[in-house]
Design a protein around this motif. Sequence first.
Motif, PDB file in Angstrom:
ATOM      1  N   LEU A 153       5.493   5.749  -6.102  1.00 24.32           N
ATOM      2  CA  LEU A 153       5.924   5.960  -4.721  1.00 24.32           C
ATOM      3  C   LEU A 153       7.341   5.453  -4.493  1.00 24.32           C
ATOM      4  O   LEU A 153       8.125   6.086  -3.790  1.00 24.32           O
ATOM      5  N   THR A 164       0.847  -1.195   0.000  1.00 27.38           N
ATOM      6  CA  THR A 164       0.000   0.000   0.000  1.00 27.38           C
ATOM      7  C   THR A 164       0.884   1.246   0.000  1.00 27.38           C
ATOM      8  O   THR A 164       2.108   1.145   0.165  1.00 27.38           O
ATOM      9  N   GLU A 165       0.239   2.386  -0.142  1.00 24.76           N
ATOM     10  CA  GLU A 165       0.985   3.649  -0.106  1.00 24.76           C
ATOM     11  C   GLU A 165       1.742   3.786   1.213  1.00 24.76           C
ATOM     12  O   GLU A 165       2.779   4.423   1.275  1.00 24.76           O
ATOM     13  N   MET A 223       0.940   2.876  -8.769  1.00 20.95           N
ATOM     14  CA  MET A 223       1.133   3.304  -7.379  1.00 20.95           C
ATOM     15  C   MET A 223       2.527   2.930  -6.898  1.00 20.95           C
ATOM     16  O   MET A 223       3.265   3.758  -6.358  1.00 20.95           O
TER      17      MET A 223
END
Lengths: 267, 64
Positions: free
Chosen positions: A191, A161-162, A187
């Motif tokens: 990131l 996840t982020e 994503m």
Amino acid sequence: MIIEINGKKMDLTYQTAFEAREQIGNETDIVILNGFQIENDCKLSANDTLTIIRKGTMPKKAELESMMMARHTPTVHKRIKKGKVAIAGLGGLGSNIAVMLARIGVGELLLVDFDIVEPSNLNRQNYYISHLGMPKTVALNKQLKEINPFIKIETQNKKVTEANILELFNGYDIICEAFDQPEAKSMLVNLALNQLPNIKIVSASGMAGYESSNLIKTMKPMKRLYVCGDMENGAEIGKGLMAPRVQICAGHQANLVLRLLLGIEDI
Amino acid sequence: MKVNGTIILLAENTTLLNFLKAQSFDINTIAVERNGEIIPRSAYKNVILYDEDTLEIVRFVGGG
């Protein structure tokens, strides 16, 4: 003359590879000289790597690793054993990349996936019927240990996840992006490039269907981002994902990882 | 401005977000580098594009 025989450096007087085999092994043993299995005798030179393998016997653990890597181009194994590679997603791309990197002896692998093996995975992913219902991290870890017990494997049974990218991938040389969903790919790439200033990412885009193998390429669109695939053919209703093209793409990714670990940054 | 190796004419200075929308990119499936630096998605609306900029836009399709 210093020669490495079955992983051990020795000072020897043998002039040829077969002379060494005669002294150390027996006539039917396989002889591999500097990565190549020889059928005719060859003269030895200083710093050669020679592997003599008796078929059908289990070697001692101390010799096994050098025998497993005997067909590598010389010096490659020592260098990639220092490599630390994370694989994000253990589906069609990730499971196959992991197997290839384990076979060549990349020293440390991190395997990340949150999912379990289910029947529709088996048309392209490196799992067996006996793995159905098992977390992919567990099923793959078991196989990799059977393939190469000399590498370090870490697993993380969680969704990327982020919030956890930095924590998961900090300290690795390379991330193989091997997700299925384009949003997840984007994503991770965004990131990781932002948060990890030294990381290199080997990503994939476009390997669905049964279009020509030759459309799948390795590209370097950004300084630290490599993308393998045909860039066009996404999975969609009416267009499936099958072992051949997915594995071709995984092969592109794995070979690029090998090149990067050897210091080659060109595609 | 150069976009993925092709020179295009910018009609006026625009934000990266508006440029991407005009080119029909889905901002949730791309990565954008401007002049060698990755641009965080949250900055797309603030980044103003100029003629001398070089953009690399990678679009991800599904499958893996």
